[in-house]
Enzyme design. Structure first.
Site, PDB file in Angstrom:
ATOM      1  N   GLY A  17       0.869  -1.188   0.000  1.00  0.00           N
ATOM      2  CA  GLY A  17       0.000   0.000   0.000  1.00  0.00           C
ATOM      3  C   GLY A  17       0.898   1.228   0.000  1.00  0.00           C
ATOM      4  CE1 TYR A  18      -1.431   5.967  -2.429  1.00  0.00           C
ATOM      5  CE2 TYR A  18      -3.105   5.058  -0.972  1.00  0.00           C
ATOM      6  CZ  TYR A  18      -2.753   5.644  -2.171  1.00  0.00           C
ATOM      7  OH  TYR A  18      -3.706   5.898  -3.102  1.00  0.00           O
ATOM      8  CD  GLU A 175     -12.563  11.917  -1.483  1.00  0.00           C
ATOM      9  OE1 GLU A 175     -12.065  10.784  -1.536  1.00  0.00           O
ATOM     10  OE2 GLU A 175     -11.908  12.965  -1.679  1.00  0.00           O
ATOM     11  CG  ASP A 305      -4.827   3.645   7.174  1.00  0.00           C
ATOM     12  OD1 ASP A 305      -4.155   4.691   7.133  1.00  0.00           O
ATOM     13  OD2 ASP A 305      -5.876   3.474   6.527  1.00  0.00           O
ATOM     14  CB  ALA A 322      -2.973   8.250   1.129  1.00  0.00           C
ATOM     15  CD  GLN A 323      -1.180  15.384   3.645  1.00  0.00           C
ATOM     16  OE1 GLN A 323      -0.566  16.423   3.569  1.00  0.00           O
ATOM     17  NE2 GLN A 323      -2.450  15.360   3.944  1.00  0.00           N
ATOM     18  CE  LYS A 383      -9.381  13.567  -3.912  1.00  0.00           C
ATOM     19  NZ  LYS A 383      -8.999  13.264  -2.539  1.00  0.00           N
TER      20      LYS A 383
END
Ligand code: FAD
Ligand code: NAD
Length: 409
Positions: A17-18, A175, A305, A322-323, A383
């Site tokens: 993942g990120y 979203e 996370d 994610a940031q 975005k």
């Protein structure tokens, strides 16, 4: 005479993942081929853009756009990729049990991401969807399309087939309804359905949508989405999910809303494997030290996370984003290089929060960037810039060209 060990330190990164993929791509830049034996383990042979999953779920973006082949972004001379599912970590033996084998490590990076948190609410696990991963998102898309197809072929119409409930008006819920607001008219046209028959209902327990976010921006988002036909039930909590729909409560009033599609977007937690492996965790999130290590385990880093860090300014945890996961990946790679070379000092992780932009479909958004508020097309463009920047950090300009979002207007 000193005995010099020629064995290369073994680094194992769990999850692409990120957090995991940023650790991997930054580590491969830092290390020479012979400095360490690095293994990346992921259940799929691709990384996916979790931050785009609401688009895949609504059907506004094809899932292949969100998937990135791992072997396209890692340097296979430096990183060994293992496609397998992590079952458990055995820290005492520095070993990870996989579905089809095991790997041992000197240094471990845990980046297996989030899971949906249903807070024990009855029926949610059985009857509601959640945007848990790319295939879960695809299932939501297919399910909604099937309900439209079924409805249009029915003699005695059941309107609840066309009702979509989104639980939670946090960033994920908003979203998602933003994408559905654009997708529903397309579905109506594709399946010969009257738009008036379709309901998208977003249920939020708190007294406002996007609780805690800037009130002016929240007002903009709510008005915009309501104009596009989204119904909000604010101050209303989902109490139960059934085969038929949901039971909600507002003050003392209990109501059933019938719906063929219920999507739970009202909470996430860290990956359960971390606590099942004996690490001290709160809802799957390990409170890491300033260097991102699990307490009592100096050779285990937790990113993304499944990590928990307190923002001292407000004495509350940083939100799982994610940031932050991507920034942690950079620090984690730096710290691994220090440990592998036994040279230099470990770096403390300090989040550099640039802001938050919440899309309302591909063509509108709200956000704060470097403290400035933005709305409308400017925010929508921002975005996409953020999305493309993430691709750039993961895979450089070629990945941006291949997977980037260019529909600026
Ligand atoms: P993830 O990105 O969740 O990746 C985990 C990886 O581990 C995946 O590749 C998965 O396949 C793999 N994996 C999981 N279990 C196993 C296993 N047992 N064995 C092997 N592999 C496994 N944050 C933002 O900052 N900005 C946004 O705009 C934003 N938008 C979002 C939109 C949506 C719809 C959602 C759901 C979240 C959004 N977030 C956003 C939050 C953000 O996506 C998460 O914080 C981020 O994905 C966490 O990264 P991670 O590295 O911890 O894990
Ligand atoms: P969240 O926890 O932020 O929001 C969940 C929402 O569900 C809350 O508003 C909560 O009040 C509501 N809720 C909880 N129980 C409920 C119930 N029983 N009935 C009705 N409503 C209920 O979760 P999320 O939106 O999935 O976000 C998860 C993380 O991902 C956050 O850190 C968020 O910042 C991040 N994220 C960021 C973006 C972005 O930056 N654009 C987009 C999506 C997610």
């Amino acid at each position: 005479m000193d005995v010099i060990s020629l064995r290369k330190p073994k680094v194992v990164i769990l999850g692409a993942g990120y957090g995991g993929i940023m650790t991997a791509v930054n580590l491969q830049k830092k290390l020479g081929v012979n400095e360490a034996e690095v293994t990346l383990v992921n259940n799929n042979d691709y990384h996916y853009q979790t931050t785009w999953l609401h688009e895949n779920a609504a059907g506004t973006l094809h899932h292949d756009r969100s998937r990135i082949q791992i072997t396209d972004i890692i340097d296979r001379n430096k990183i060994n990729f293992v496609q397998d599912t992590v079952v458990k970590i055995v820290p005492e033996e520095q070993k990870v049990t996989l579905q089809n084998g095991e790997v041992t490590y000197d240094y471990l990076v845990f980046g297996l991401g989030y899971e949906s948190e249903t807070f024990g609410i009855k029926g949610l696990k059985e009857h509601a969807f959640s945007i848990a991963n790319i295939n879960a998102a695809r299932q939501i898309k297919e399910h909604i399309e099937y309900q439209f197809a079924k409805y249009s072929n029915m003699k005695e119409k059941k309107d609840e087939l066309l009702t979509i409930i989104v639980g939670g008006a946090g960033f994920t819920g908003i979203e998602l309804v933003g994408e559905l607001a654009n997708r529903v008219p397309e579905l109506c046209q594709e399946f010969d359905v009257d738009r008036e028959k379709v309901r998208v209902v977003c249920v939020e327990a708190a007294p406002m949508i996007l609780p805690g976010f800037d009130e002016e921006l929240v007002e903009y988002a709510r008005n915009y989405l309501e104009r596009k036909g989204i119904e909000f039930r604010i101050g209303t909590a989902i109490k139960e999910c059934t085969e038929e729909g949901i039971i909600v409560a507002k003050d003392d009033q209990v109501e059933e809303i019938k719906a063929a599609t219920v999507i739970w977007a009202a909470g996430v937690r860290g990956n359960a494997i971390v606590e099942e492996s004996g690490f001290e965790a709160m809802r799957g999130r390990v409170k890491v030290d300033p260097y991102l290590r699990a307490p009592g385990h100096d050779n285990v880093f937790i990113v993304g996370d499944s990590s928990l860090m307190i923002n001292e300014e407000i004495n509350r945890p940083y939100p799982p984003t994610a940031q932050i996961a991507m920034q942690q990946g950079v620090t984690c790679a730096n710290n691994l290089a220090v440990l592998i070379r036994d040279q230099g000092n470990l770096e403390e992780f300090k989040p550099d929060l640039k802001g938050t932009v919440c899309s309302l479909g591909h063509d509108d958004a709200i956000g704060t960037v470097y403290g400035k508020k933005i709305v409308g097309w400017k925010a929508a463009v921002m975005k996409k810039v953020i999305d493309n920047r993430a691709l750039f950090l993961i895979g450089g300009p070629s990945l941006v060209l291949k997977k980037g979002k260019w529909n600026f207007i």
